[in-house]
Design a protein around this motif. Structure first.
Motif, PDB file in Angstrom:
ATOM      1  N   MET A  28       8.514  45.071  15.474  1.00  0.00           N
ATOM      2  CA  MET A  28       8.740  45.888  16.742  1.00  0.00           C
ATOM      3  C   MET A  28       7.915  45.474  17.589  1.00  0.00           C
ATOM      4  SD  MET A  28       9.593  49.936  16.908  1.00  0.00           S
ATOM      5  CE  MET A  28      10.937  50.045  16.032  1.00  0.00           C
ATOM      6  N   THR A  29       7.958  45.367  18.970  1.00  0.00           N
ATOM      7  CA  THR A  29       7.027  45.310  20.093  1.00  0.00           C
ATOM      8  C   THR A  29       6.262  46.712  20.175  1.00  0.00           C
ATOM      9  OG1 THR A  29       8.214  45.860  22.028  1.00  0.00           O
ATOM     10  CG2 THR A  29       8.326  43.493  21.588  1.00  0.00           C
ATOM     11  N   LYS A  30       5.129  46.582  20.752  1.00  0.00           N
ATOM     12  CA  LYS A  30       4.099  47.851  21.208  1.00  0.00           C
ATOM     13  C   LYS A  30       4.944  48.637  22.160  1.00  0.00           C
ATOM     14  CE  LYS A  30       0.293  46.598  19.112  1.00  0.00           C
ATOM     15  NZ  LYS A  30      -0.571  47.328  18.147  1.00  0.00           N
ATOM     16  N   LEU A  31       5.547  48.055  23.132  1.00  0.00           N
ATOM     17  CA  LEU A  31       6.305  48.883  24.074  1.00  0.00           C
ATOM     18  C   LEU A  31       7.820  49.750  23.388  1.00  0.00           C
ATOM     19  CD1 LEU A  31       6.933  49.948  26.851  1.00  0.00           C
ATOM     20  CD2 LEU A  31       8.396  47.740  27.345  1.00  0.00           C
ATOM     21  N   LYS A  32       8.192  49.088  22.393  1.00  0.00           N
ATOM     22  CA  LYS A  32       9.171  49.801  21.947  1.00  0.00           C
ATOM     23  C   LYS A  32       8.729  50.900  20.877  1.00  0.00           C
ATOM     24  CE  LYS A  32      12.644  46.111  21.756  1.00  0.00           C
ATOM     25  NZ  LYS A  32      13.330  45.139  21.052  1.00  0.00           N
ATOM     26  N   GLN A  33       7.399  50.476  20.175  1.00  0.00           N
ATOM     27  CA  GLN A  33       6.909  51.584  19.422  1.00  0.00           C
ATOM     28  C   GLN A  33       6.518  52.835  20.393  1.00  0.00           C
ATOM     29  OE1 GLN A  33       3.580  50.122  16.986  1.00  0.00           O
ATOM     30  NE2 GLN A  33       4.799  48.082  17.095  1.00  0.00           N
ATOM     31  N   LEU A  34       6.163  52.579  21.671  1.00  0.00           N
ATOM     32  CA  LEU A  34       5.614  53.689  22.304  1.00  0.00           C
ATOM     33  C   LEU A  34       6.806  54.367  22.752  1.00  0.00           C
ATOM     34  CD1 LEU A  34       3.636  55.062  24.505  1.00  0.00           C
ATOM     35  CD2 LEU A  34       4.026  53.350  25.820  1.00  0.00           C
ATOM     36  N   ILE A  35       7.935  53.760  23.205  1.00  0.00           N
ATOM     37  CA  ILE A  35       9.366  54.456  23.736  1.00  0.00           C
ATOM     38  C   ILE A  35       9.678  55.499  22.561  1.00  0.00           C
ATOM     39  CG2 ILE A  35      11.559  54.226  24.255  1.00  0.00           C
ATOM     40  CD1 ILE A  35       9.638  53.181  26.345  1.00  0.00           C
ATOM     41  N   GLN A  36       9.377  54.985  21.189  1.00  0.00           N
ATOM     42  CA  GLN A  36       9.791  55.909  20.153  1.00  0.00           C
ATOM     43  C   GLN A  36       9.389  57.329  20.013  1.00  0.00           C
ATOM     44  OE1 GLN A  36       9.790  53.647  16.241  1.00  0.00           O
ATOM     45  NE2 GLN A  36      11.960  53.097  16.771  1.00  0.00           N
ATOM     46  N   VAL A  37       8.077  57.315  20.533  1.00  0.00           N
ATOM     47  CA  VAL A  37       7.294  58.773  20.578  1.00  0.00           C
ATOM     48  C   VAL A  37       7.777  59.332  21.697  1.00  0.00           C
ATOM     49  CG1 VAL A  37       5.765  57.512  19.093  1.00  0.00           C
ATOM     50  CG2 VAL A  37       5.216  57.764  21.511  1.00  0.00           C
ATOM     51  N   ILE A  38       8.397  58.951  22.857  1.00  0.00           N
ATOM     52  CA  ILE A  38       8.479  59.705  23.812  1.00  0.00           C
ATOM     53  C   ILE A  38       9.776  60.477  23.901  1.00  0.00           C
ATOM     54  CG2 ILE A  38       8.864  59.806  26.435  1.00  0.00           C
ATOM     55  CD1 ILE A  38       7.440  57.111  26.619  1.00  0.00           C
ATOM     56  N   THR A  39       9.735  61.659  24.094  1.00  0.00           N
ATOM     57  CA  THR A  39      10.917  62.764  23.758  1.00  0.00           C
ATOM     58  C   THR A  39      11.512  63.266  25.038  1.00  0.00           C
ATOM     59  OG1 THR A  39       9.754  64.530  23.535  1.00  0.00           O
ATOM     60  CG2 THR A  39      10.169  63.340  21.325  1.00  0.00           C
ATOM     61  N   ARG A  40      10.758  63.221  26.161  1.00  0.00           N
ATOM     62  CA  ARG A  40      11.292  63.846  27.549  1.00  0.00           C
ATOM     63  C   ARG A  40      11.590  62.695  28.500  1.00  0.00           C
ATOM     64  NH1 ARG A  40       9.515  69.133  27.613  1.00  0.00           N
ATOM     65  NH2 ARG A  40       9.493  69.193  29.808  1.00  0.00           N
ATOM     66  N   ALA A  41      12.426  62.996  29.473  1.00  0.00           N
ATOM     67  CA  ALA A  41      12.870  62.098  30.368  1.00  0.00           C
ATOM     68  C   ALA A  41      11.892  61.708  31.510  1.00  0.00           C
ATOM     69  CB  ALA A  41      14.277  62.756  31.032  1.00  0.00           C
ATOM     70  N   HIS A  42      10.973  62.681  31.633  1.00  0.00           N
ATOM     71  CA  HIS A  42       9.805  62.498  32.451  1.00  0.00           C
ATOM     72  C   HIS A  42       8.476  62.517  31.643  1.00  0.00           C
ATOM     73  CE1 HIS A  42       6.818  63.553  35.405  1.00  0.00           C
ATOM     74  NE2 HIS A  42       7.183  62.840  36.209  1.00  0.00           N
ATOM     75  N   ILE A  43       7.593  61.731  31.843  1.00  0.00           N
ATOM     76  CA  ILE A  43       6.105  61.922  31.333  1.00  0.00           C
ATOM     77  C   ILE A  43       5.198  61.748  32.416  1.00  0.00           C
ATOM     78  CG2 ILE A  43       7.084  61.314  29.247  1.00  0.00           C
ATOM     79  CD1 ILE A  43       5.063  58.733  30.844  1.00  0.00           C
ATOM     80  N   TYR A  44       3.906  61.790  31.982  1.00  0.00           N
ATOM     81  CA  TYR A  44       2.899  61.645  33.142  1.00  0.00           C
ATOM     82  C   TYR A  44       1.760  60.457  32.372  1.00  0.00           C
ATOM     83  CZ  TYR A  44       3.899  65.949  35.430  1.00  0.00           C
ATOM     84  OH  TYR A  44       4.891  66.991  36.071  1.00  0.00           O
ATOM     85  N   ILE A  45       1.427  59.802  33.309  1.00  0.00           N
ATOM     86  CA  ILE A  45       0.653  58.515  32.960  1.00  0.00           C
ATOM     87  C   ILE A  45      -0.897  58.904  33.477  1.00  0.00           C
ATOM     88  CG2 ILE A  45      -0.020  56.262  33.064  1.00  0.00           C
ATOM     89  CD1 ILE A  45       2.991  55.736  33.637  1.00  0.00           C
ATOM     90  N   GLN A  46      -1.517  59.200  32.738  1.00  0.00           N
ATOM     91  CA  GLN A  46      -3.155  59.938  33.268  1.00  0.00           C
ATOM     92  C   GLN A  46      -4.366  58.752  32.960  1.00  0.00           C
ATOM     93  OE1 GLN A  46      -4.443  63.370  31.331  1.00  0.00           O
ATOM     94  NE2 GLN A  46      -6.521  63.215  32.429  1.00  0.00           N
ATOM     95  N   THR A  47      -4.840  58.527  34.311  1.00  0.00           N
ATOM     96  CA  THR A  47      -5.964  57.692  34.263  1.00  0.00           C
ATOM     97  C   THR A  47      -7.359  58.233  33.994  1.00  0.00           C
ATOM     98  OG1 THR A  47      -6.757  57.782  36.545  1.00  0.00           O
ATOM     99  CG2 THR A  47      -4.674  56.096  35.907  1.00  0.00           C
ATOM    100  N   HIS A  48      -8.579  57.785  33.926  1.00  0.00           N
ATOM    101  CA  HIS A  48      -9.673  58.376  33.921  1.00  0.00           C
ATOM    102  C   HIS A  48     -10.084  58.953  35.312  1.00  0.00           C
ATOM    103  CE1 HIS A  48     -11.352  55.026  36.161  1.00  0.00           C
ATOM    104  NE2 HIS A  48     -10.930  54.142  34.879  1.00  0.00           N
ATOM    105  N   ASN A  49     -11.110  59.765  35.352  1.00  0.00           N
ATOM    106  CA  ASN A  49     -11.216  60.406  36.612  1.00  0.00           C
ATOM    107  C   ASN A  49     -11.742  59.231  37.486  1.00  0.00           C
ATOM    108  OD1 ASN A  49     -10.952  62.535  35.130  1.00  0.00           O
ATOM    109  ND2 ASN A  49     -13.037  63.391  34.907  1.00  0.00           N
ATOM    110  N   TYR A  50     -11.762  59.450  38.883  1.00  0.00           N
ATOM    111  CA  TYR A  50     -12.029  58.598  40.010  1.00  0.00           C
ATOM    112  C   TYR A  50     -11.483  57.058  39.430  1.00  0.00           C
ATOM    113  CZ  TYR A  50     -14.992  62.204  41.307  1.00  0.00           C
ATOM    114  OH  TYR A  50     -15.580  63.652  41.594  1.00  0.00           O
ATOM    115  N   PRO A  51     -10.216  56.851  39.541  1.00  0.00           N
ATOM    116  CA  PRO A  51      -9.749  55.629  38.981  1.00  0.00           C
ATOM    117  C   PRO A  51      -9.993  54.253  39.538  1.00  0.00           C
ATOM    118  CG  PRO A  51      -8.077  56.838  39.945  1.00  0.00           C
ATOM    119  CD  PRO A  51      -9.215  57.671  40.031  1.00  0.00           C
TER     120      PRO A  51
END
Length: 332
Positions: free
Chosen positions: A1-24
């Protein structure tokens, strides 16, 4: 299973947030932008968010030219049920502001910190740019990035590896070649030709005026309220001097002292040095060749000067000890 598919499996919501470090920086925003595109291909909506500000001229150009839409976290209302993916950063770091929401995943290329709490993580400190990891997600899932995404990821790799000359791995080179074929080279050229503003030159002038060299360590305070990007850029600039192989540059900003440290001395690990130097004062860390740190809650000139002096002394002391230990080992 690819890393992306592993990531998709842990997401349960239709919308998520992608957070960078401060001052990206460019690599953080490119990583978030690429991940957002990948998630959309799997019918998951997302919002890119950050704390602080985007304060480097060519990073602002990147956001505009490539149509990236990051939101400052002050514009976002989080709930405890929201799911957050950290990119180019890790939970608990001083440069990652914590908000409500579950940090379910982390994608990063900095030294691995505590991974408890993540349902998925892909942390590879041997990789030069976080954009490389996202590029691999496209390749291994046979998904083609848009021209804008490919350009952003290519730019992130170029900047974070200093044009494939620092902290670069075979994976970075492979992804650079892969993304190059899909990128908009005209936009890339525009981004590379606009990195400084006239006002930034004042900080360079302060650096040259205040530079002190101890052995092969260059130290400079560059005035107040300098952007994180300029602090890092000047640290790189001073490292080009033939007389130094380690630089420590700092500025007072947002209520504290921000430090940037660079090392071209193989025995001197910049991340470890700044972390140790800021013990009981603040926090810091990063790569062996480049790292940063911050001491918060400094309100008077006396507090600022005392903290700066102490950090300088600690950095020099730690470096001298490392070099002495290496010398003694060579004598054995």
């Amino acid at each position: 299973m690819t890393k992306l598919k592993q990531l998709i499996q842990v997401i349960t919501r239709a919308h998520i947030y992608i957070q960078t470090h401060n001052y990206p920086d460019q690599d953080a925003l490119a990583t978030a932008y690429g991940l957002q595109f990948l998630l959309e291909s799997q019918d998951i909506n997302s919002t890119i968010c950050y704390s602080g500000q985007i304060d480097k001229y060519n990073t602002l150009n990147m956001v505009e030219l490539l149509k990236i839409s990051p939101l400052n976290m002050e514009e976002v209302t989080f709930t405890k049920e929201d799911e957050v993916i950290l990119v180019d950063s890790q939970q608990g770091n001083v440069n990652v502001k914590s908000f409500e929401g579950r940090k379910i995943a982390c994608i990063d290329h900095h030294p691995k910190q505590d991974t408890k709490g993540y349902l998925f993580y892909d942390i590879r400190s041997e990789i030069g740019a976080c954009s490389t990891i996202i590029g691999e997600y496209f390749m291994e899932n046979k998904l083609k990035p848009s021209k804008e995404v490919a350009t952003a990821l290519l730019y992130g790799i170029k900047l974070d590896t200093d044009n494939l000359t620092k902290r670069v791995s075979v994976h970075d080179v492979e992804m650079f070649a892969y993304l190059f074929k899909n990128a908009d080279l005209k936009i890339l050229k525009k981004l590379e030709s606009s990195s400084l503003r006239k006002a930034d030159l004042n900080a360079y002038q302060e650096a040259m005026r205040n530079l002190r060299i101890y052995g092969r360590v260059g130290i400079a305070r560059i005035g107040d309220d300098c952007s994180e990007a300029i602090i890092g850029s000047i640290s790189d600039f001073l490292l080009s001097l033939s007389e130094v192989d380690v630089t420590l540059v700092y500025s007072y900003r947002v209520g504290g002292l921000k430090f940037s440290i660079r090392s071209e001395a193989g025995i001197i690990d910049a991340g470890k040095i700044i972390k140790e130097a800021l013990t009981d004062l603040g926090d810091g860390g990063g790569h062996a060749t480049m790292a940063a740190g911050f001491i918060p809650n400094l309100n008077t000139s006396q507090e600022i000067n005392q903290a700066a002096s102490l950090v300088e002394q600690r950095v020099l002391s730690i470096i001298n000890k490392v070099r002495k230990d290496i010398f003694l080992m060579d004598e054995l």
